[in-house]
Motif scaffolding. Sequence first.
Motif, PDB file in Angstrom:
ATOM      1  N   ALA A   1     -27.081 -26.311 -12.893  1.00  0.00           N
ATOM      2  CA  ALA A   1     -26.277 -25.562 -11.929  1.00  0.00           C
ATOM      3  C   ALA A   1     -24.946 -26.265 -11.719  1.00  0.00           C
ATOM      4  N   VAL A   2     -23.867 -25.495 -11.750  1.00  0.00           N
ATOM      5  CA  VAL A   2     -22.548 -26.090 -11.502  1.00  0.00           C
ATOM      6  C   VAL A   2     -21.830 -25.419 -10.339  1.00  0.00           C
TER       7      VAL A   2
ATOM      8  N   GLY B   1     -36.476 -28.312  -7.625  1.00  0.00           N
ATOM      9  CA  GLY B   1     -36.668 -28.650  -9.031  1.00  0.00           C
ATOM     10  C   GLY B   1     -35.641 -28.037  -9.955  1.00  0.00           C
ATOM     11  N   VAL B   2     -34.492 -27.628  -9.427  1.00  0.00           N
ATOM     12  CA  VAL B   2     -33.404 -27.070 -10.236  1.00  0.00           C
ATOM     13  C   VAL B   2     -32.334 -28.136 -10.415  1.00  0.00           C
TER      14      VAL B   2
ATOM     15  N   ALA C   1     -38.599 -21.751  -9.882  1.00  0.00           N
ATOM     16  CA  ALA C   1     -38.290 -22.731  -8.828  1.00  0.00           C
ATOM     17  C   ALA C   1     -37.504 -22.082  -7.696  1.00  0.00           C
ATOM     18  N   LEU C   2     -36.449 -21.347  -8.030  1.00  0.00           N
ATOM     19  CA  LEU C   2     -35.648 -20.733  -6.971  1.00  0.00           C
ATOM     20  C   LEU C   2     -36.459 -19.682  -6.221  1.00  0.00           C
TER      21      LEU C   2
ATOM     22  N   GLU D   1     -36.974 -21.577 -21.913  1.00  0.00           N
ATOM     23  CA  GLU D   1     -38.103 -22.024 -21.093  1.00  0.00           C
ATOM     24  C   GLU D   1     -37.606 -22.761 -19.857  1.00  0.00           C
ATOM     25  N   ALA D   2     -36.553 -23.546 -20.021  1.00  0.00           N
ATOM     26  CA  ALA D   2     -35.975 -24.216 -18.851  1.00  0.00           C
ATOM     27  C   ALA D   2     -35.384 -23.193 -17.892  1.00  0.00           C
ATOM     28  N   LEU D   3     -34.777 -22.134 -18.426  1.00  0.00           N
ATOM     29  CA  LEU D   3     -34.264 -21.064 -17.570  1.00  0.00           C
ATOM     30  C   LEU D   3     -35.407 -20.393 -16.819  1.00  0.00           C
ATOM     31  N   ALA D   4     -36.514 -20.128 -17.498  1.00  0.00           N
ATOM     32  CA  ALA D   4     -37.668 -19.518 -16.835  1.00  0.00           C
ATOM     33  C   ALA D   4     -38.184 -20.411 -15.717  1.00  0.00           C
ATOM     34  N   ARG D   5     -38.233 -21.724 -15.960  1.00  0.00           N
ATOM     35  CA  ARG D   5     -38.705 -22.642 -14.912  1.00  0.00           C
ATOM     36  C   ARG D   5     -37.748 -22.642 -13.720  1.00  0.00           C
TER      37      ARG D   5
END
Length: 699
Positions: free
Chosen positions: A686-687, A495-496, A655-656, A647-651
């Motif tokens: 992620a890049v 989910g990342v 996930a990881l 919040e997206a960073l926390a998710r």
Amino acid sequence: MAAETTRPTLAEALFAPRSIALVGASDDTAKTSSRPLQYLRRAGYDGAIYPINPGRKTVLGEPAWPALAELPGVPDHAFILTPTEDAVDAAAECARIGVSVATILASGFSDADEEGRKLLARLKALRAASGLRILGPSSLGAINLHRRTVITANAAFAEPDLPRGGTFVASHSGSLLGGLVSRGKARNLGFAGLVSVGNEIDLSLGEICAATLDDPEITGYMLFLESIRHADDLRAFALGAAARGKPIVAYKLGRSAVAAELALSHTGALAGEDDVAAAFLADCGIARIFNFETLLEALPLVRRVSARRPGAGAPRIGVVTTTGGGAAMVVDELAMRGIEVVAPSPETHARLGAAGVKAGHDRITDLTLAGTRYDVMKAALDTLLGAPEFDAIIAVIGSSARFQPDLAVKPVIDSGAHSKPLAAFVVPEAPDALNMLAAAGVPAFRTPESCADAMSAALLRRPAAAPAPSSRRVASRPTRQLDESEAYALLAKLGVSHAPAVAIQIDAQGPFDLPFAYPVAVKILSAEIAHKTEIGGVVLNVGSEAELKAAMRRIAENARARSHAASRVLVQPMTAGLGEFLLGYRVDPDAGPLVLLAAGGIYTEIYRDRSIRLAPVDLDTARSMIADLAISRIFRGYRNRPHGDMEALARAIVALSRLAREESVQVVDAEINPLIVKPVGEGVIAVDALVALARREDT
């Protein structure tokens, strides 16, 4: 030989044995091996003591036996005092006759040389084949002061009249016990028991402490740790202690910045042994302190403070004093640890005035010389302890503590039963005042550093103990690395989100129908290369198909120059955001799976700004990891910058971290660097990604 009618429990055999054999006891009082018999007799131990010495009929005036087999009964505990080469044979005899616990004093049982490895192997085989439990080797013994069981060769226990108390000490260093005992006696701080765990080839520190949990005379634990060994035992003990309301304070060696091996990723360097230990201890609800003196002083405070809730704000401390300079030292030390000293609210200041307390409306409630009067200090303490803006109060006591100790500390003692934590820092050298506070159960500190250290450990660094995050055994040795494209596929499953990517053969002629516009980034695609930039395997801001072909040729040439084969590249659109993080996952061989968040991109190696937790984590924990990082302030509107999607960073962190429970694959090391943070509502992306899988035999 007659056996005891019932076999003792582990705790009984260690700390309350009915009989003790001293194998290799010496008649020469100058020798270490003579000490245990002297100490046991001096302490008043009332069980049977069997000195074993084949060359003497008496030891220190008491009957001696030539061998364990000649004893009239099977001892519960044998303290093996013989040289290293004879200790294994003595342990084997203990196992043969049915001794419950053998403590081995000798060192030399090390993996560092061939002989040491052979001795260790013999002891481990002996343990596996018998019911004998082994404390050590290299253990200075086990002590229960309440039961007068002083099974030790530590010279510090020649000290008479050691005070007894409720604290149990477990240490990787045997000699350290002597330092604690002598310092404790000087402060009238007593102990219930102490143990030197040595090499832990069998009995671990955690298992020993767990065996004592139901002892009503033990109210808390001090641990002196050199490393995290037998993590499962230590966590089980910590959970048991938390369930019984028995706090644990730990001092751990190894805080230097000597990095761990880099391994596959930057995560391996950032999550060094001490960083992982800190995360593990916090996850176990163990209050870690950083000042040796605090180890003696912190338990009364930790006992008064509830575990910290995830996401809780920084604790707020009120300081009341008779000496502004002494209080300022505490304020400085607290500030360096992220704890704020706050001024009384206007309402509280008004209540102070109504109670007859004259003080300025500053962060420090300075009573000056008036505070040496009982009624003034007591009124100030009562008012501040009842104020809702404070999580705890520190009373800083000046020179009166040395010259009139009973008067100086009486108001603090009389206020000590309040539900809100109250601690005292005594500025002068005033042992009588400190002893009075300790006897009353009031947390009391001799230095501003230890006062702030204990406050930080109790209020800031101690979450509630949590069960093991992962019940599945996870391997820690990598076997193969995924290429970046495969790594993205795994991230997508978790989910990342990642940047769009197209794999192209280096010898392809084109034209290239990319699903995104130029400019693009071109990177070597190989499962053999972890750090692509180090071999010239990355070209950025490629603006056309012609430049893309040139970039592919350059990457192939750079790879060949460094003896790497290059057959494919990965092409991605150039991606920008508000900033970058590193998000990593790693399996530590002792603590298990962990997740790490750090400053990303080029800043990863410059700043050691990172936060570590055991994996998996929930959203609240992920948010607290973000808050731990100084760089995260940039993404919260700093100097009118746009807010990042935290919040997206926390998710993404959550996930990881789920790799700890991923059944389809065992990942031992994974890293996203950089993870680009977009504005609020636009997510993170992620890049670049690294993933290493575990060896098949570890699955």
